[in-house]
Design an enzyme around this catalytic site. Sequence first.
Site, PDB file in Angstrom:
ATOM      1  N   TYR A 159       0.854  -1.193   0.000  1.00 34.57           N
ATOM      2  CA  TYR A 159       0.000   0.000   0.000  1.00 34.57           C
ATOM      3  C   TYR A 159       0.886   1.237   0.000  1.00 34.57           C
ATOM      4  CZ  TYR A 159      -3.514   3.380   1.718  1.00 34.57           C
ATOM      5  OH  TYR A 159      -4.359   4.455   1.868  1.00 34.57           O
ATOM      6  N   LYS A 203       4.155   8.713   9.482  1.00 28.66           N
ATOM      7  CA  LYS A 203       3.917   8.101  10.800  1.00 28.66           C
ATOM      8  C   LYS A 203       4.916   8.578  11.861  1.00 28.66           C
ATOM      9  CE  LYS A 203       1.619   4.133   8.677  1.00 28.66           C
ATOM     10  NZ  LYS A 203       0.228   4.031   9.052  1.00 28.66           N
ATOM     11  N   ASP A 259       9.199   2.668   0.145  1.00 26.66           N
ATOM     12  CA  ASP A 259       8.146   3.380   0.863  1.00 26.66           C
ATOM     13  C   ASP A 259       8.279   2.995   2.334  1.00 26.66           C
ATOM     14  OD1 ASP A 259       5.946   4.436   2.042  1.00 26.66           O
ATOM     15  OD2 ASP A 259       4.480   3.551   0.671  1.00 26.66           O
TER      16      ASP A 259
HETATM   17  C1  LIG Z   1       3.684   1.963   3.474  1.00 24.99           C
HETATM   18  C2  LIG Z   1       2.656   3.050   3.503  1.00 24.99           C
HETATM   19  N1  LIG Z   1       2.681   4.015   2.569  1.00 24.99           N
HETATM   20  C3  LIG Z   1       1.791   5.016   2.561  1.00 24.99           C
HETATM   21  C4  LIG Z   1       0.802   5.087   3.515  1.00 24.99           C
HETATM   22  C5  LIG Z   1      -0.176   6.230   3.502  1.00 24.99           C
HETATM   23  O1  LIG Z   1       0.063   7.065   4.593  1.00 24.99           O
HETATM   24  P1  LIG Z   1      -1.110   7.992   5.195  1.00 24.99           P
HETATM   25  O2  LIG Z   1      -2.115   7.067   5.795  1.00 24.99           O
HETATM   26  O3  LIG Z   1      -0.383   8.849   6.202  1.00 24.99           O
HETATM   27  O4  LIG Z   1      -1.638   8.788   4.072  1.00 24.99           O
HETATM   28  C6  LIG Z   1       0.736   4.114   4.501  1.00 24.99           C
HETATM   29  C7  LIG Z   1      -0.329   4.136   5.520  1.00 24.99           C
HETATM   30  O5  LIG Z   1      -0.532   3.246   6.285  1.00 24.99           O
HETATM   31  C8  LIG Z   1       1.680   3.065   4.493  1.00 24.99           C
HETATM   32  O6  LIG Z   1       1.657   2.105   5.418  1.00 24.99           O
END
Ligand SMILES: Cc1ncc(COP(=O)(O)O)c(C=O)c1O
Length: 465
Positions: free
Chosen positions: A182, A305, A277
């Site tokens: 994700y 986060k 990511d």
């Molecule tokens: C690996 C990863 N990338 C991107 C995101 C998106 O972040 P946000 O929820 O702060 O938009 C998340 C959210 O859980 C994530 O785990």
Amino acid sequence: MKLSIATALLAITGTAAFAPSTSGSASSALRSTISSEVYTFTKSNEIFEEAKTLMPGGVSSPVRAFKSVGGNPVVFDRVKGAYAWDVDGNKYIDYVGTWGPAILGHADDDVLDAVKKTMDKGTSFGAPCPLENELAKAVIAAVPSVEMVRFTNSGTEACMGMIRLCRAFTNREKVIKFEGCYHGHADSFLVQAGSGVATLGLPDSPGVPSSATKATLCAEYNNLDAVKTIFEENKDEIAAVILEPVVGNSGFIKPDKAFLEGLRELCTKNGSVLVFDEVMTGFRVSYGGAQQYFGITPDLTTMGKVIGGGLPVGAYGGKKEIMEMVAPAGPMYQAGTLSGNPLAMTAGIETMKKLAQPGVYEELERKSKKLVDGIVATAEKHGLPISGDYAGGMFGWYFVDGPVKNFSQAAKADAKKFGKWHRAMLERGVYLAPSMYEAGFMSMAHTDEDIDKTIAIADEVMASL
Ligand SMILES: Cc1ncc(COP(=O)(O)O)c(C=O)c1O
């Protein structure tokens, strides 16, 4: 509020406490064989019923609605350290930690004090402030790939900026992502794969135009050959390979070191940008993220986060020659009214100061191991199939025989069992992510006693699963 099992049995009325999938005889059987007291959720249920009339599904983000485990979510009142309290006064040992940011424990006193001091100066400047430099320096010092950084307000925003940058830098459009990874909810990432349809680049969600996802190619995680094939079939067209370097959005899946090394080589050879990511893994599996943990340096990194210390922050960063394409240094446009917000910068700075202390990640990993080992041993004792793993302050387990190396293996785990397990743990004061496709998070505030208690409750619950 706690009730004895006898009272609880009387109090159960239909939808309130149990998942549809666990209602009826299965859940009653489970209840009647477990001896400890269970929580009730009267106020949570009332508030959630009202919320559903006000917000889609009653929530501000879908997984919070407990759809995949069934039953209503509990509504939080406050959090501190390793614990959360709901509006009925029930206390939980919390392994969600607001989905990762609460690595020091919730509402850390030093972070709160610093935020309060900054707040006296204002809540938003919309102009440069020294706090941005301070957090940028800390991020650049910590994360091997990052020479320059752009702050955003969320991980999604960071990933949106990152993908545009990859395309601008390479002058190519196609990107490779992996099944079950994700990267936020931007259109071009909403391709799950896991099925033939997804590998054709068709969107997962209505509303996403097929034109937005046709340049998104999906491969199986930990399968280097699949990536090689995509490169061969799309010669000189791949802008970037983007992955979660430890997958936390399909449960918990570790990469094979050779897989990461292979991706690094393929990207270098083909002039493509390798992106980790690290929105979830950054400052979570080690201070320098998964790239430090595994010793593989990507070209770009996305973060979120933990660097916000519980306030909304995201970031993307990497090699200077790539980052200098970002406006206003370069032509690639990306902006944000609240980006670099002083409160969020402060929470991030204070969190990182504490994480930089010696021994933090060893301690986080020791506790993650203790919990996972305890849960796995307990499941085995009860004859349940299980597979668990951990890295730093992140962990997970599946109710399936392992090892789990990719999304399709994760999807074989027993979802029904997970739903029952989740509800029974919740009712006894352990707050786990309400989906078998989410990782768990350890914090500095969790004690050995918390972990022992969690394992003891798991023992009781698993006896009846
Ligand atoms: C690996 C990863 N990338 C991107 C995101 C998106 O972040 P946000 O929820 O702060 O938009 C998340 C959210 O859980 C994530 O785990």
